[in-house]
Write a protein that holds these residues in place. Structure first.
Motif, PDB file in Angstrom:
ATOM      1  N   SER A  54       0.848  -1.191   0.000  1.00 31.84           N
ATOM      2  CA  SER A  54       0.000   0.000   0.000  1.00 31.84           C
ATOM      3  C   SER A  54       0.880   1.236   0.000  1.00 31.84           C
ATOM      4  O   SER A  54       2.092   1.153   0.199  1.00 31.84           O
ATOM      5  CB  SER A  54      -0.941   0.008   1.220  1.00 31.84           C
ATOM      6  N   CYS A  55       0.265   2.383  -0.205  1.00 35.06           N
ATOM      7  CA  CYS A  55       1.030   3.630  -0.304  1.00 35.06           C
ATOM      8  C   CYS A  55       0.315   4.748   0.447  1.00 35.06           C
ATOM      9  O   CYS A  55      -0.906   4.893   0.337  1.00 35.06           O
ATOM     10  CB  CYS A  55       1.223   4.006  -1.772  1.00 35.06           C
ATOM     11  N   LEU A  56       1.077   5.518   1.201  1.00 40.72           N
ATOM     12  CA  LEU A  56       0.558   6.660   1.952  1.00 40.72           C
ATOM     13  C   LEU A  56       1.170   7.943   1.401  1.00 40.72           C
ATOM     14  O   LEU A  56       2.283   7.942   0.893  1.00 40.72           O
ATOM     15  CB  LEU A  56       0.899   6.536   3.437  1.00 40.72           C
ATOM     16  N   CYS A  57       0.427   9.024   1.538  1.00 43.23           N
ATOM     17  CA  CYS A  57       0.939  10.332   1.134  1.00 43.23           C
ATOM     18  C   CYS A  57       0.688  11.318   2.267  1.00 43.23           C
ATOM     19  O   CYS A  57      -0.434  11.441   2.775  1.00 43.23           O
ATOM     20  CB  CYS A  57       0.254  10.810  -0.145  1.00 43.23           C
ATOM     21  N   THR A  58       1.737  12.012   2.677  1.00 49.98           N
ATOM     22  CA  THR A  58       1.634  13.024   3.717  1.00 49.98           C
ATOM     23  C   THR A  58       2.533  14.191   3.337  1.00 49.98           C
ATOM     24  O   THR A  58       3.072  14.236   2.240  1.00 49.98           O
ATOM     25  CB  THR A  58       2.022  12.438   5.092  1.00 49.98           C
ATOM     26  N   GLU A  59       2.691  15.145   4.250  1.00 48.60           N
ATOM     27  CA  GLU A  59       3.505  16.326   3.971  1.00 48.60           C
ATOM     28  C   GLU A  59       4.681  16.402   4.937  1.00 48.60           C
ATOM     29  O   GLU A  59       4.544  16.123   6.134  1.00 48.60           O
ATOM     30  CB  GLU A  59       2.664  17.606   4.101  1.00 48.60           C
ATOM     31  N   ILE A  60       5.842  16.777   4.417  1.00 51.10           N
ATOM     32  CA  ILE A  60       7.004  17.051   5.250  1.00 51.10           C
ATOM     33  C   ILE A  60       6.898  18.486   5.756  1.00 51.10           C
ATOM     34  O   ILE A  60       6.856  19.422   4.968  1.00 51.10           O
ATOM     35  CB  ILE A  60       8.309  16.869   4.455  1.00 51.10           C
ATOM     36  N   LEU A  61       6.841  18.630   7.073  1.00 53.48           N
ATOM     37  CA  LEU A  61       6.663  19.955   7.664  1.00 53.48           C
ATOM     38  C   LEU A  61       7.987  20.601   8.029  1.00 53.48           C
ATOM     39  O   LEU A  61       8.052  21.804   8.254  1.00 53.48           O
ATOM     40  CB  LEU A  61       5.805  19.858   8.926  1.00 53.48           C
ATOM     41  N   ALA A  62       9.037  19.785   8.148  1.00 51.40           N
ATOM     42  CA  ALA A  62      10.304  20.295   8.661  1.00 51.40           C
ATOM     43  C   ALA A  62      10.937  21.282   7.706  1.00 51.40           C
ATOM     44  O   ALA A  62      10.858  21.133   6.491  1.00 51.40           O
ATOM     45  CB  ALA A  62      11.272  19.139   8.920  1.00 51.40           C
ATOM     46  N   ALA A  63      11.552  22.319   8.284  1.00 48.60           N
ATOM     47  CA  ALA A  63      12.352  23.260   7.503  1.00 48.60           C
ATOM     48  C   ALA A  63      13.663  23.436   8.231  1.00 48.60           C
ATOM     49  O   ALA A  63      13.696  23.855   9.384  1.00 48.60           O
ATOM     50  CB  ALA A  63      11.645  24.605   7.368  1.00 48.60           C
ATOM     51  N   HIS A  64      14.776  23.078   7.602  1.00 44.51           N
ATOM     52  CA  HIS A  64      16.072  23.118   8.257  1.00 44.51           C
ATOM     53  C   HIS A  64      16.570  24.560   8.398  1.00 44.51           C
ATOM     54  O   HIS A  64      16.383  25.390   7.523  1.00 44.51           O
ATOM     55  CB  HIS A  64      17.101  22.326   7.454  1.00 44.51           C
ATOM     56  N   LEU A  65      17.212  24.789   9.524  1.00 42.05           N
ATOM     57  CA  LEU A  65      17.853  26.086   9.686  1.00 42.05           C
ATOM     58  C   LEU A  65      19.067  26.203   8.784  1.00 42.05           C
ATOM     59  O   LEU A  65      19.482  27.282   8.425  1.00 42.05           O
ATOM     60  CB  LEU A  65      18.284  26.265  11.153  1.00 42.05           C
ATOM     61  N   CYS A  66      19.636  25.064   8.408  1.00 35.42           N
ATOM     62  CA  CYS A  66      20.750  25.044   7.454  1.00 35.42           C
ATOM     63  C   CYS A  66      20.207  24.605   6.106  1.00 35.42           C
ATOM     64  O   CYS A  66      19.750  23.474   5.974  1.00 35.42           O
ATOM     65  CB  CYS A  66      21.837  24.074   7.910  1.00 35.42           C
ATOM     66  N   PRO A  67      20.194  25.465   5.077  1.00 34.74           N
ATOM     67  CA  PRO A  67      19.554  25.135   3.820  1.00 34.74           C
ATOM     68  C   PRO A  67      20.198  23.985   3.075  1.00 34.74           C
ATOM     69  O   PRO A  67      19.602  23.427   2.175  1.00 34.74           O
ATOM     70  CB  PRO A  67      19.694  26.444   3.010  1.00 34.74           C
ATOM     71  N   ARG A  68      21.411  23.575   3.454  1.00 31.36           N
ATOM     72  CA  ARG A  68      22.061  22.481   2.745  1.00 31.36           C
ATOM     73  C   ARG A  68      21.582  21.123   3.231  1.00 31.36           C
ATOM     74  O   ARG A  68      21.871  20.111   2.629  1.00 31.36           O
ATOM     75  CB  ARG A  68      23.580  22.578   2.935  1.00 31.36           C
ATOM     76  N   GLN A  69      20.872  21.070   4.363  1.00 27.25           N
ATOM     77  CA  GLN A  69      20.438  19.796   4.914  1.00 27.25           C
ATOM     78  C   GLN A  69      19.201  19.290   4.184  1.00 27.25           C
ATOM     79  O   GLN A  69      18.445  20.030   3.605  1.00 27.25           O
ATOM     80  CB  GLN A  69      20.127  19.933   6.407  1.00 27.25           C
ATOM     81  N   GLU A  70      19.028  17.961   4.247  1.00 23.87           N
ATOM     82  CA  GLU A  70      17.879  17.303   3.662  1.00 23.87           C
ATOM     83  C   GLU A  70      17.130  16.597   4.782  1.00 23.87           C
ATOM     84  O   GLU A  70      17.704  16.242   5.801  1.00 23.87           O
ATOM     85  CB  GLU A  70      18.328  16.279   2.602  1.00 23.87           C
ATOM     86  N   PRO A  71      15.832  16.274   4.613  1.00 22.91           N
ATOM     87  CA  PRO A  71      15.002  16.610   3.464  1.00 22.91           C
ATOM     88  C   PRO A  71      14.364  17.988   3.605  1.00 22.91           C
ATOM     89  O   PRO A  71      14.321  18.542   4.689  1.00 22.91           O
ATOM     90  CB  PRO A  71      13.933  15.526   3.524  1.00 22.91           C
ATOM     91  N   LYS A  72      13.858  18.523   2.525  1.00 23.57           N
ATOM     92  CA  LYS A  72      13.149  19.784   2.566  1.00 23.57           C
ATOM     93  C   LYS A  72      11.657  19.524   2.504  1.00 23.57           C
ATOM     94  O   LYS A  72      11.205  18.397   2.380  1.00 23.57           O
ATOM     95  CB  LYS A  72      13.600  20.669   1.401  1.00 23.57           C
ATOM     96  N   LYS A  73      10.870  20.600   2.552  1.00 23.13           N
ATOM     97  CA  LYS A  73       9.420  20.455   2.551  1.00 23.13           C
ATOM     98  C   LYS A  73       8.915  19.883   1.229  1.00 23.13           C
ATOM     99  O   LYS A  73       9.580  19.966   0.202  1.00 23.13           O
ATOM    100  CB  LYS A  73       8.767  21.812   2.810  1.00 23.13           C
TER     101      LYS A  73
END
Length: 324
Positions: A54-73
């Motif tokens: 099965s497959c789920l879809c949600t949203e990534i809410l995190a926003a890194h203070l360091c823009p080089r880090q992953e994952p992004k929104k």
């Protein structure tokens, strides 16, 4: 004199086992054939590739203070897979074995940035939850959030499929490689136990170095189940919730203009040990194996204005962010 578990001892035990099978093939050919067929079948099942359940879809809410880090929104698709190579749970009171593949991120003209993550369970786990999969859904999302250091929305949707969800894509991300063809059945009656056992062993042992790292994940709180989280072959202590204080700062007329979060981290020596992610709704602070703090803001914040300072003397982290 050889020590227990040494190579000579192992060879001696194997030879004894082969001798027993030799005797069994002579005294009870039917039982011998049944034993060998069962072992070959289990070996072939163990070699089978993961299958999408099965497959789920949600949203990534995190926003890194360091823009080089992953994952992004962006959107996150979690493919729940069935894979025999993931151990079955031994006891309902024990943590649940699972494994995750590589996180793959891409962009689409229609939906923008999205990520795909495969989480595999033993088929018995998915069969047990066939009538109500909500528990498995929560486990998969929680596992994804912790293992990939993401803050996810609590809302999700069950979708028919995700982008890049072909069998080849899923197998690639989970580290599965095509094994030698084992579909042809050996002529059991004409092979000796040594030759047959070597075939059985090959089904289980080839390419073991390519298997993904297994994990033990916690189940939802139930009276008969524990909340331990453990990585296989690694000693793991469940992170504790640090002491903190969250204040809403106001101006001279009493209007809120910012928030200040202070967190005491006596076991931390440097800011580099901390993983800090912030969204307009919440903040996630993690120090691997030591601290875990997820807080919802009482008011919506402007995440781009966030700043964080760690005081090495007091071992205290201070986060400031403006509110709308």
């Amino acid at each position: 004199m050889s020590s227990p578990g040494s190579t000579p001892d192992v060879f001696q035990q194997v030879n004894q086992f082969w001798s027993i099978l030799d005797d069994l093939s002579q005294s009870d050919p039917a039982a011998y054939n049944e034993f060998i067929k069962k072992q070959m079948k289990e070996g072939a099942e163990f070699c089978a590739p993961p299958e999408l359940d099965s497959c789920l879809c949600t949203e990534i809410l995190a926003a890194h203070l360091c823009p080089r880090q992953e994952p992004k929104k962006g959107s996150l698709y979690v493919n729940i897979c069935s894979w025999k190579r993931v151990p079955a749970p031994r006891d309902p009171s024990m943590p649940l074995p699972a494994c995750a593949g590589q996180l793959e991120t891409d962009t689409d003209e229609r939906q923008g940035r999205y990520s795909v993550l495969d989480v595999a369970f033993n088929p018995a786990v998915l069969q047990e939850s066939k009538k109500d999969k909500r528990e498995v859904h929560r486990l998969a999302l929680g596992f994804a959030q912790q293992q990939r250091a993401m803050s996810l929305s609590q809302r999700y949707a069950v979708v028919n499929c995700s982008p890049k969800s072909s069998p080849q894509d899923v197998q690639r991300r989970l580290g599965y490689q095509q094994w030698p063809n084992t579909s042809s059945q050996p002529d059991i009656a004409t092979q000796n136990p040594s030759a047959l056992l070597q075939q059985i062993s090959s089904l289980r042992s080839e390419n073991q170095h390519t298997e993904p790292a297994g994990q033990f994940i916690p189940r939802p709180g139930e009276h008969k189940k524990t909340n331990l989280i453990q990585v296989i072959s690694t000693t793991f202590v469940q992170p504790e919730k640090p002491k903190y204080q969250l204040e809403v700062k106001t101006d001279t007329v009493g209007s809120a203009h910012s928030m200040e979060l202070t967190v005491d981290l006596p076991k931390v020596c440097s800011m580099s040990e901390c993983q800090l992610r912030i969204s307009k709704d919440d903040v996630l602070l993690e120090v691997e194996d030591v601290y875990h703090l997820l807080l919802e803001f009482p008011r919506t914040v402007i995440e781009d204005t966030a700043t964080a300072i760690f005081n090495k003397k007091t071992r205290r982290l201070t986060l400031k962010v403006n509110v709308f």
